[in-house]
Motif scaffolding. Structure first.
Motif, PDB file in Angstrom:
ATOM      1  N   ASP A   2      -6.287  -3.190  -6.584  1.00  0.00           N
ATOM      2  CA  ASP A   2      -5.922  -1.775  -6.496  1.00  0.00           C
ATOM      3  C   ASP A   2      -5.165  -1.282  -7.728  1.00  0.00           C
ATOM      4  OD1 ASP A   2      -7.099  -1.298  -4.028  1.00  0.00           O
ATOM      5  OD2 ASP A   2      -5.327  -1.958  -2.916  1.00  0.00           O
ATOM      6  N   THR A   8      -2.200 -10.864  -0.528  1.00  0.00           N
ATOM      7  CA  THR A   8      -1.579  -9.581  -0.860  1.00  0.00           C
ATOM      8  C   THR A   8      -1.628  -9.346  -2.365  1.00  0.00           C
ATOM      9  OG1 THR A   8      -0.098  -9.630   1.056  1.00  0.00           O
ATOM     10  CG2 THR A   8       0.573  -8.244  -0.797  1.00  0.00           C
ATOM     11  N   SER A  27       0.829  -1.216   0.000  1.00  0.00           N
ATOM     12  CA  SER A  27       0.000   0.000   0.000  1.00  0.00           C
ATOM     13  C   SER A  27       0.859   1.261   0.000  1.00  0.00           C
ATOM     14  CB  SER A  27      -0.955  -0.001   1.202  1.00  0.00           C
ATOM     15  OG  SER A  27      -0.240  -0.086   2.414  1.00  0.00           O
ATOM     16  N   ASP A  46      -5.139  -8.351  -3.359  1.00  0.00           N
ATOM     17  CA  ASP A  46      -5.427  -6.968  -2.969  1.00  0.00           C
ATOM     18  C   ASP A  46      -4.737  -5.978  -3.900  1.00  0.00           C
ATOM     19  OD1 ASP A  46      -6.967  -7.857  -0.867  1.00  0.00           O
ATOM     20  OD2 ASP A  46      -5.375  -7.641   0.634  1.00  0.00           O
TER      21      ASP A  46
END
Length: 367
Positions: free
Chosen positions: A322, A315, A296, A318
């Motif tokens: 994104d 991960t 992130s 995710d």
């Protein structure tokens, strides 16, 4: 030239001070005696039994490794088990083990900078700030005939940097006085007589982390038996340090092209890729070791792709949701820094007995 372990440690800690390490990291001398003379140095990513055997064969009595040989508290030292055998061999052969872990990740020219250099990234910056250095001013009084020698020695140790300018100092002429008392051996003057000497007041800027190295360099170059110097804290922000780097490729290329470039640069046969291979990328975040939890941060800094090891399924999902591409070359590519460590030790200590391990400690193979 005989070199003691303390000198070896000083070179490593001048470059990668313990203060740079993340909290609770296990670094520093983990096995052995800091005063043990250096007969040979073996550099490794991990301290395994095979690495210790190699050190014995080479006659190396120092191992400098990236990953701690002791990380979790020991519950026993059973020599019928692999970990116990490693410790037993180290002690039986009087091999010292020094660890430079997250402090070497953070250090300028350390793990993450090497990984970026291999890829040819430009305009790199810290990815995850962990601390901001404190600036200080050091002032020293030098007899005129040794002024330039002391100035150069201090600046070589890292003093005097302002932005991209090195050797930034200010110098004033003046007169120093002193009276050598009984038991002294003055460079100038005689015992019991007041001496007046033309001296130069040199002042320059240092960071807290290099303070010891600069003072040591100053003492070694200064002719006086007792050196007069002052250190002042400054209410100015120092350089930001931290984990990982973010930078730019020289030109935009596809994710697949970057993957091929990375394999060649990091000397690996395969890697894991998450994302559209045709996607164009230029902004690249890099974090040596296991950095999935920081994806992130890479996303927030505008990275097109994040390069790190030990990525897990969730991960990756995710990151995909994104819009961030991922490349996982493995944890072990941190071993690329070992060549830089070798160069640093040979430059600073003129050591010919430094070797990078030939043992592949990567536990994974591609089948």
């Amino acid at each position: 030239m005989a070199v003691q372990g303390n000198e070896l440690i000083s070179v490593m800690e001048d470059w990668a001070p313990k203060s740079l390490a993340v909290e609770h990291d296990r670094i520093g001398l983990q096995v052995g005696d800091p005063e043990d003379k250096v007969r040979g140095v073996l550099l490794a990513l991990d301290v395994t039994e095979a690495v210790v055997d190699e050190a014995v064969r080479l006659g190396a009595n120092w191992i400098i490794a990236h990953h701690p040989v002791i990380f979790h508290p020991l519950k026993d030292l059973r020599t019928d088990r692999p970990a116990g055998r490693v410790y037993a061999k180290l002690l039986a052969n009087k091999i010292n083990v020094y660890i430079s872990h997250t402090n070497l990740d953070v250090a300028v020219g350390g793990v993450n900078d090497v990984l970026c250099e291999k890829l040819g990234l430009k305009d790199t910056d810290v990815l995850i700030p962990t601390l901001q250095g404190k600036l200080k001013k050091i002032v020293v009084f030098i007899p005129e005939d040794h002024h330039e020698e002391v100035l150069r020695a201090m600046c070589k140790a890292g003093a005097g940097w302002i932005g991209n300018y090195s050797h930034c100092t200010f110098n004033l002429n003046g007169t120093g006085t002193f009276l050598p008392e009984e038991g002294t051996n003055p460079y100038i003057g005689k015992q019991g007589e007041l001496e007046k000497v033309k001296e130069i007041r040199l002042e320059t800027i240092i960071t807290e982390e290099i303070q010891e190295a600069v003072i040591r360099a100053m003492w070694e170059a200064h002719p006086y038996e007792e050196v007069a110097y002052d250190i002042y804290p400054l209410d100015l922000p120092g350089e930001v340090r931290g984990l990982g780097r973010i930078g730019n490729l020289v030109e935009e290329i596809s994710l697949s092209q970057l993957a091929e470039k990375l394999k060649e640069a990091y000397r690996i046969p395969r890697l894991r890729m998450m994302g559209d291979g045709k996607k164009k990328v230029r902004s690249v975040a890099v974090l040596g070791g296991s950095g999935g939890r920081y994806y992130s941060d890479a996303l927030a800094r505008g990275a097109d792709v994040f390069i790190t090891g030990d990525l897990d399924h969730h991960t990756a999902l995710d990151a995909m949701n994104d819009g961030l591409s991922l490349l996982d070359p493995g944890h072990h590519v941190e071993n690329l820094v070992l060549e830089r460590v070798s160069e640093k030790l040979q430059e600073k200590l003129s050591l010919d007995l430094v070797r990078v391990t030939t043992v592949d400690t990567n536990p994974f193979t591609f089948v």
